[in-house]
Design a protein around this motif. Structure first.
Motif, PDB file in Angstrom:
ATOM      1  N   LEU A 129       0.885  -1.125  -0.060  1.00  0.00           N
ATOM      2  CA  LEU A 129       0.089  -0.008  -0.144  1.00  0.00           C
ATOM      3  C   LEU A 129       0.971   1.162  -0.071  1.00  0.00           C
ATOM      4  O   LEU A 129       1.602   1.672   1.049  1.00  0.00           O
ATOM      5  N   THR A 130       0.855   1.880  -1.118  1.00  0.00           N
ATOM      6  CA  THR A 130       2.038   2.782  -1.178  1.00  0.00           C
ATOM      7  C   THR A 130       1.587   4.004  -2.336  1.00  0.00           C
ATOM      8  O   THR A 130       0.387   4.001  -2.895  1.00  0.00           O
ATOM      9  N   THR A 131       2.499   5.135  -2.230  1.00  0.00           N
ATOM     10  CA  THR A 131       2.120   6.119  -3.129  1.00  0.00           C
ATOM     11  C   THR A 131       3.054   5.823  -4.279  1.00  0.00           C
ATOM     12  O   THR A 131       2.818   6.834  -5.470  1.00  0.00           O
ATOM     13  N   PHE A 132       3.680   5.191  -4.375  1.00  0.00           N
ATOM     14  CA  PHE A 132       4.863   4.750  -5.589  1.00  0.00           C
ATOM     15  C   PHE A 132       4.232   3.863  -6.357  1.00  0.00           C
ATOM     16  O   PHE A 132       4.189   2.313  -5.826  1.00  0.00           O
ATOM     17  N   ASP A 133       3.944   3.810  -7.474  1.00  0.00           N
ATOM     18  CA  ASP A 133       3.414   2.693  -8.458  1.00  0.00           C
ATOM     19  C   ASP A 133       4.282   2.765  -9.790  1.00  0.00           C
ATOM     20  O   ASP A 133       3.653   2.507 -10.927  1.00  0.00           O
ATOM     21  N   THR A 134       5.645   2.836  -9.751  1.00  0.00           N
ATOM     22  CA  THR A 134       6.147   2.703 -11.035  1.00  0.00           C
ATOM     23  C   THR A 134       6.274   1.278 -11.309  1.00  0.00           C
ATOM     24  O   THR A 134       6.178   0.277 -10.195  1.00  0.00           O
ATOM     25  N   ASP A 135       6.624   0.845 -12.501  1.00  0.00           N
ATOM     26  CA  ASP A 135       6.590  -0.575 -12.931  1.00  0.00           C
ATOM     27  C   ASP A 135       7.738  -1.533 -12.510  1.00  0.00           C
ATOM     28  O   ASP A 135       7.355  -2.381 -11.955  1.00  0.00           O
ATOM     29  N   ARG A 136       8.524  -0.784 -11.831  1.00  0.00           N
ATOM     30  CA  ARG A 136       9.773  -1.437 -11.236  1.00  0.00           C
ATOM     31  C   ARG A 136       9.077  -1.814  -9.831  1.00  0.00           C
ATOM     32  O   ARG A 136       9.627  -3.001  -9.352  1.00  0.00           O
ATOM     33  N   HIS A 137       8.529  -0.959  -9.254  1.00  0.00           N
ATOM     34  CA  HIS A 137       8.059  -1.262  -8.104  1.00  0.00           C
ATOM     35  C   HIS A 137       6.946  -2.421  -7.945  1.00  0.00           C
ATOM     36  O   HIS A 137       6.943  -3.458  -7.358  1.00  0.00           O
ATOM     37  N   ILE A 138       6.002  -2.472  -9.072  1.00  0.00           N
ATOM     38  CA  ILE A 138       5.074  -3.215  -9.011  1.00  0.00           C
ATOM     39  C   ILE A 138       5.572  -4.655  -9.394  1.00  0.00           C
ATOM     40  O   ILE A 138       5.096  -5.542  -8.862  1.00  0.00           O
ATOM     41  N   ARG A 139       6.412  -4.603 -10.548  1.00  0.00           N
ATOM     42  CA  ARG A 139       6.846  -6.023 -10.679  1.00  0.00           C
ATOM     43  C   ARG A 139       7.884  -6.816  -9.664  1.00  0.00           C
ATOM     44  O   ARG A 139       7.507  -7.896  -9.383  1.00  0.00           O
ATOM     45  N   ARG A 140       8.583  -5.809  -8.802  1.00  0.00           N
ATOM     46  CA  ARG A 140       9.198  -6.519  -7.728  1.00  0.00           C
ATOM     47  C   ARG A 140       8.389  -6.989  -6.772  1.00  0.00           C
ATOM     48  O   ARG A 140       8.575  -7.988  -6.224  1.00  0.00           O
TER      49      ARG A 140
END
Length: 211
Positions: free
Chosen positions: A78-89
């Protein structure tokens, strides 16, 4: 559930917000990924709500550590950061959900209930982006490895895995394949064991990688 966030106001807000739902109980709230394993050992939450950016151990590393344990709780990032890198990891680390902090309270509560029951939960935008991970150029080195791993499955297990890759729930898979929900769950258990994965989101990603 256990709340993990380095912002005291966010922790307090989540506790207050989730406290309005009679079927949900917050067993603890901590401020860093370094505290996750001891807190889980003592509090035994079914679900962990995990922030990403924290000072000592970030939420993605903490998720990897937690999901590597035997019988770990489910994790929703549950975060404010939704970059593809974060989602994938997060998905490959074993998180069962990925939501943004501006998600309405009722949807967060619904997500907690779903992942506690063994169903993945992603926000609509995140779902579209997870599905797009497979739409990469031919020659992606993950494809051959994903196909090799899926080769471990029986025909019935593979049929279930393919439907998991399409985002189907256990009840939907049961209707499609004329199985009881209990049988689908048994298949899922065998699939996870054979593929050496921890949850159905990882199965879905593997199926997508193999396409």
């Amino acid at each position: 559930m256990l709340i993990v966030d380095d912002d005291a106001l966010v922790r307090a807000g989540l506790e207050m917000m989730l406290g309005q739902f009679d079927d949900l109980t917050v067993v603890g709230a901590i401020s860093d990924g370094a505290e996750v394993l001891p807190a889980v050992n003592s509090l035994h939450p079914d679900v962990v709500l995990m922030d990403i950016r924290m000072p000592l151990i970030d939420g993605l590393t903490a998720t990897e550590q937690l999901r590597a344990r035997r019988d770990p709780p489910e994790v929703i990032v549950l975060t404010t950061f939704d970059t593809d890198r974060h989602i994938r990891r997060a998905m490959r680390a074993g998180a069962s959900g990925f939501l943004l902090k501006h998600t309405p309270p009722a949807q967060i509560a619904r997500s907690i209930r779903l992942v506690a029951a063994g169903e993945p939960m992603l926000s609509p935008d995140v779902t579209r982006r997870v599905m797009a991970f497979a739409a990469e150029p031919d020659g992606d080195p993950r494809r051959d490895e994903a196909q090799r791993l899926l080769g471990r499955l029986s025909d019935g297990e593979r049929a279930v895995a393919v439907l998991v890759g399409q985002g189907r729930t256990n009840s939907e898979i049961g209707r499609e394949l004329l199985m009881s929900t209990a049988t689908v769950k048994a298949y899922m258990s065998r699939i996870l064991t054979k593929l050496e994965l921890t949850n159905r989101v990882q199965v879905a990603l593997l199926v997508r990688d193999a396409e």
